[in-house]
Design a protein around this motif. Structure first.
Motif, PDB file in Angstrom:
ATOM      1  N   THR A 124     -25.336  34.253 -34.408  1.00 56.67           N
ATOM      2  CA  THR A 124     -26.533  34.701 -35.409  1.00 56.67           C
ATOM      3  C   THR A 124     -26.408  34.553 -36.771  1.00 56.67           C
ATOM      4  O   THR A 124     -25.373  35.109 -37.025  1.00 56.67           O
ATOM      5  CB  THR A 124     -27.108  36.180 -34.890  1.00 56.67           C
ATOM      6  N   LEU A 125     -27.111  34.031 -37.681  1.00 57.26           N
ATOM      7  CA  LEU A 125     -27.028  33.867 -39.020  1.00 57.26           C
ATOM      8  C   LEU A 125     -27.333  35.126 -39.695  1.00 57.26           C
ATOM      9  O   LEU A 125     -28.032  35.831 -39.151  1.00 57.26           O
ATOM     10  CB  LEU A 125     -27.895  32.862 -39.451  1.00 57.26           C
ATOM     11  N   LEU A 126     -26.776  35.376 -40.749  1.00 60.33           N
ATOM     12  CA  LEU A 126     -26.867  36.667 -41.645  1.00 60.33           C
ATOM     13  C   LEU A 126     -28.425  37.004 -41.819  1.00 60.33           C
ATOM     14  O   LEU A 126     -29.286  36.144 -42.162  1.00 60.33           O
ATOM     15  CB  LEU A 126     -26.509  36.430 -43.057  1.00 60.33           C
ATOM     16  N   ALA A 127     -28.659  38.234 -41.410  1.00 65.19           N
ATOM     17  CA  ALA A 127     -30.215  38.702 -41.512  1.00 65.19           C
ATOM     18  C   ALA A 127     -30.509  38.913 -42.976  1.00 65.19           C
ATOM     19  O   ALA A 127     -29.817  39.297 -43.901  1.00 65.19           O
ATOM     20  CB  ALA A 127     -30.186  40.024 -40.945  1.00 65.19           C
ATOM     21  N   ASP A 193     -21.718  34.862 -26.493  1.00 62.43           N
ATOM     22  CA  ASP A 193     -22.189  35.249 -27.713  1.00 62.43           C
ATOM     23  C   ASP A 193     -20.982  35.211 -28.740  1.00 62.43           C
ATOM     24  O   ASP A 193     -19.802  35.803 -28.540  1.00 62.43           O
ATOM     25  CB  ASP A 193     -22.885  36.779 -27.595  1.00 62.43           C
ATOM     26  N   LEU A 194     -20.953  34.579 -29.739  1.00 62.38           N
ATOM     27  CA  LEU A 194     -19.805  34.367 -30.825  1.00 62.38           C
ATOM     28  C   LEU A 194     -20.015  35.583 -31.947  1.00 62.38           C
ATOM     29  O   LEU A 194     -18.922  35.896 -32.741  1.00 62.38           O
ATOM     30  CB  LEU A 194     -19.738  33.191 -31.381  1.00 62.38           C
ATOM     31  N   GLY A 195     -21.197  36.075 -32.060  1.00 66.66           N
ATOM     32  CA  GLY A 195     -21.324  37.094 -32.972  1.00 66.66           C
ATOM     33  C   GLY A 195     -22.297  36.777 -34.129  1.00 66.66           C
ATOM     34  O   GLY A 195     -22.908  35.849 -33.991  1.00 66.66           O
ATOM     35  N   THR A 196     -22.246  37.716 -35.096  1.00 68.92           N
ATOM     36  CA  THR A 196     -23.050  37.521 -36.347  1.00 68.92           C
ATOM     37  C   THR A 196     -22.140  36.913 -37.452  1.00 68.92           C
ATOM     38  O   THR A 196     -21.078  37.434 -37.820  1.00 68.92           O
ATOM     39  CB  THR A 196     -23.724  38.730 -36.664  1.00 68.92           C
ATOM     40  N   ALA A 197     -22.697  35.901 -38.204  1.00 70.20           N
ATOM     41  CA  ALA A 197     -22.105  35.329 -39.357  1.00 70.20           C
ATOM     42  C   ALA A 197     -22.106  36.133 -40.697  1.00 70.20           C
ATOM     43  O   ALA A 197     -22.514  35.731 -41.536  1.00 70.20           O
ATOM     44  CB  ALA A 197     -22.451  33.729 -39.554  1.00 70.20           C
ATOM     45  N   GLY A 199     -19.006  37.797 -41.547  1.00 69.35           N
ATOM     46  CA  GLY A 199     -17.675  38.157 -42.061  1.00 69.35           C
ATOM     47  C   GLY A 199     -17.054  39.152 -41.424  1.00 69.35           C
ATOM     48  O   GLY A 199     -15.711  39.433 -41.878  1.00 69.35           O
ATOM     49  N   LYS A 200     -17.665  40.157 -40.648  1.00 71.77           N
ATOM     50  CA  LYS A 200     -17.232  41.125 -40.124  1.00 71.77           C
ATOM     51  C   LYS A 200     -16.533  41.240 -38.612  1.00 71.77           C
ATOM     52  O   LYS A 200     -15.873  42.023 -38.385  1.00 71.77           O
ATOM     53  CB  LYS A 200     -18.213  42.329 -40.137  1.00 71.77           C
ATOM     54  N   GLY A 201     -17.135  40.232 -38.020  1.00 71.82           N
ATOM     55  CA  GLY A 201     -16.336  39.979 -36.713  1.00 71.82           C
ATOM     56  C   GLY A 201     -15.602  38.545 -36.523  1.00 71.82           C
ATOM     57  O   GLY A 201     -14.794  38.400 -37.446  1.00 71.82           O
ATOM     58  N   ALA A 202     -15.811  37.715 -35.538  1.00 71.33           N
ATOM     59  CA  ALA A 202     -14.978  36.496 -35.465  1.00 71.33           C
ATOM     60  C   ALA A 202     -15.626  35.363 -36.185  1.00 71.33           C
ATOM     61  O   ALA A 202     -14.992  34.371 -36.346  1.00 71.33           O
ATOM     62  CB  ALA A 202     -15.256  36.403 -33.728  1.00 71.33           C
ATOM     63  N   LEU A 203     -16.708  35.522 -36.859  1.00 71.33           N
ATOM     64  CA  LEU A 203     -17.456  34.494 -37.515  1.00 71.33           C
ATOM     65  C   LEU A 203     -17.425  34.764 -39.095  1.00 71.33           C
ATOM     66  O   LEU A 203     -17.228  35.898 -39.545  1.00 71.33           O
ATOM     67  CB  LEU A 203     -18.814  34.478 -36.991  1.00 71.33           C
ATOM     68  N   SER A 275     -12.705  40.223 -57.719  1.00 67.32           N
ATOM     69  CA  SER A 275     -13.349  39.883 -56.590  1.00 67.32           C
ATOM     70  C   SER A 275     -15.004  39.991 -56.467  1.00 67.32           C
ATOM     71  O   SER A 275     -15.531  41.029 -57.308  1.00 67.32           O
ATOM     72  CB  SER A 275     -12.901  40.494 -55.409  1.00 67.32           C
ATOM     73  N   ASN A 276     -15.517  39.570 -55.533  1.00 66.26           N
ATOM     74  CA  ASN A 276     -17.114  39.709 -55.573  1.00 66.26           C
ATOM     75  C   ASN A 276     -17.407  41.014 -54.730  1.00 66.26           C
ATOM     76  O   ASN A 276     -16.493  41.637 -54.268  1.00 66.26           O
ATOM     77  CB  ASN A 276     -17.764  38.634 -55.075  1.00 66.26           C
ATOM     78  N   GLY A 277     -18.505  41.449 -54.773  1.00 67.90           N
ATOM     79  CA  GLY A 277     -19.123  42.887 -54.107  1.00 67.90           C
ATOM     80  C   GLY A 277     -19.628  42.598 -52.783  1.00 67.90           C
ATOM     81  O   GLY A 277     -20.122  43.567 -52.224  1.00 67.90           O
ATOM     82  N   ILE A 278     -19.610  41.443 -52.250  1.00 69.16           N
ATOM     83  CA  ILE A 278     -20.359  41.076 -50.847  1.00 69.16           C
ATOM     84  C   ILE A 278     -19.307  40.910 -49.846  1.00 69.16           C
ATOM     85  O   ILE A 278     -19.353  41.830 -48.701  1.00 69.16           O
ATOM     86  CB  ILE A 278     -21.236  39.732 -50.918  1.00 69.16           C
ATOM     87  N   HIS A 279     -18.534  39.969 -49.979  1.00 70.13           N
ATOM     88  CA  HIS A 279     -17.311  39.675 -48.844  1.00 70.13           C
ATOM     89  C   HIS A 279     -16.252  39.166 -49.272  1.00 70.13           C
ATOM     90  O   HIS A 279     -16.290  38.055 -50.204  1.00 70.13           O
ATOM     91  CB  HIS A 279     -17.859  38.753 -47.765  1.00 70.13           C
TER      92      HIS A 279
END
Length: 380
Positions: A124-127, A193-197, A199-203, A275-279
């Motif tokens: 799943t791509l970022l909501a 299911d590979l997860g959601t992209a 940056g918090k899991g496997a993607l 560093s940035n404020g997102i990921h």
């Protein structure tokens, strides 16, 4: 018979150097400097500010990029990280040394820690992100070939392109450039299911699978500037999603083309970068980290002054204190005003790097873009 003691050559050199330093101290004028070693001695003596005031220029010949004109932009700013030398002189190329180079390449969606079997998968791509072009959708794909441990899955979703029009490609390793296979995606939740992209899991984070990483410490350009190795031999992955830059097979390390006597006086310096404020893969968000480099890019704070998102990465170089926009314009080898990279991220996304526009104003662009590079270093 009287005896005449003739000083050794080394003693004569020391005497000549002392006379040069006295001349600087008394007149404030720069004596003739014939070697980089003599420049270093003047800087170390503490007379660098008088001999080479901010705005002075020095020149060196690069085997690939031709003559580099260095502007003196600061004194006693970039320091020896081991504290051995009290004084230093920071140089920034007057124009773009490199006309066009990628900061960092598009990153992998997924890295196989163990063998990824042939079969169907979905992710799943970022909501809420770029929903007009398929952001937030769940996509599935089917592999006919296994991806070995250490291999990666790429989903290079381009700008203004529907996510469903983008294809999945798999690679045997992070450094491989020949795909094992390329397959289409469709909307769906079939298979594993590979997860959601995010940056918090496997993607990896969706921003970085599209446009690369804005992190200077992990960037391909940082590796290039601090290498003296041949084409295709020095880039290595800095994160589990990192991929070879587009220039990996065509550009040698920047240090490979510089004269040995110049390299001998250029020191390793510590630098702070925000560093940035997102990921971020390894660093705190909306914070800063330190790197040690011989060659680097100037930061947002060093060129424009101040902070972004309440974080500074350095203080403004004296060279740019009170500067007009025109003073920040840099040109390429053809004489055209060029976008030039800074090392700071745009703090509100994970893929965008700060830059100076051809009119001298601040801007930003995707890390995978190819822009000009103005190089900094310090003598101590």
């Amino acid at each position: 018979m009287s005896t005449i003691n003739i000083p050794r050559e080394s003693t004569m050199q020391e005497i000549a150097q002392a006379l040069n330093l006295i001349a600087i101290s008394v007149t404030g004028q720069t004596p003739e400097v014939s070697t980089w070693a003599s420049v270093q001695r003047i800087v170390r003596s503490g007379f660098g500010k008088k001999a080479f005031p901010v705005g002075s220029q020095l020149r060196v010949q690069h085997e690939t990029y031709g003559e580099i004109i260095w502007d003196v932009v600061a004194h006693d700013y970039d320091k020896d990280p081991n504290g051995r030398m009290e004084h230093s002189m920071t140089l920034l190329s007057h124009d773009c040394v490199i006309n066009s180079i990628q900061f960092d390449n598009t990153e992998a969606l997924y890295k196989a820690e163990t063998t990824m079997a042939a079969g169907t998968y979905h992710f799943t791509l970022l909501a809420g992100y770029d929903t007009s072009y398929g952001g937030g959708k769940t996509l599935q794909f089917t592999l006919t070939k296994a991806v070995p441990a250490g291999g990666v899955v790429m989903f290079p979703w381009s700008y203004n392109t529907q996510s469903t029009a983008t294809k999945i490609s798999t690679y045997e390793t992070q450094v491989s450039t020949t795909a094992l296979e390329t397959v289409t995606v469709t909307e769906g939740t079939g298979g594993t299911d590979l997860g959601t992209a995010d940056g918090k899991g496997a993607l990896n984070h969706t921003h970085r699978i599209r446009y690369g990483s804005s992190n200077w410490k992990e960037s391909a350009l940082r590796q290039m500037l601090n290498s003296d190795k041949a084409v295709g031999t020095f880039w290595t992955p800095q994160t589990k999603y990192d991929r070879p830059p587009t220039w990996n097979a065509s550009i040698a390390g920047f240090m490979a083309g510089l004269p040995a006597d110049f390299l001998e006086v250029v020191g390793i310096c510590s630098h702070v970068t925000k560093s940035n404020g997102i990921h971020e893969e390894a660093d705190e968000l909306n914070s800063s980290y330190e790197t040690q480099d011989r060659f680097w890019l100037a930061s947002y704070s060093e060129v424009f002054g101040g902070m972004e998102n309440n974080v500074a990465d350095g203080t403004q170089y004296p060279y740019y204190s009170g500067a007009l926009a025109a003073d920040r314009i840099k040109y390429n080898s053809s004489g055209a005003a060029r976008f030039w990279w800074l090392r700071s991220p745009n703090p509100w996304v994970t893929y965008s790097v700060r830059l100076v526009r051809p009119d001298g104003s601040v801007g930003s662009d995707y890390a995978h873009s190819s822009l000009g590079a103005a190089v900094a270093c310090a003598i101590y």
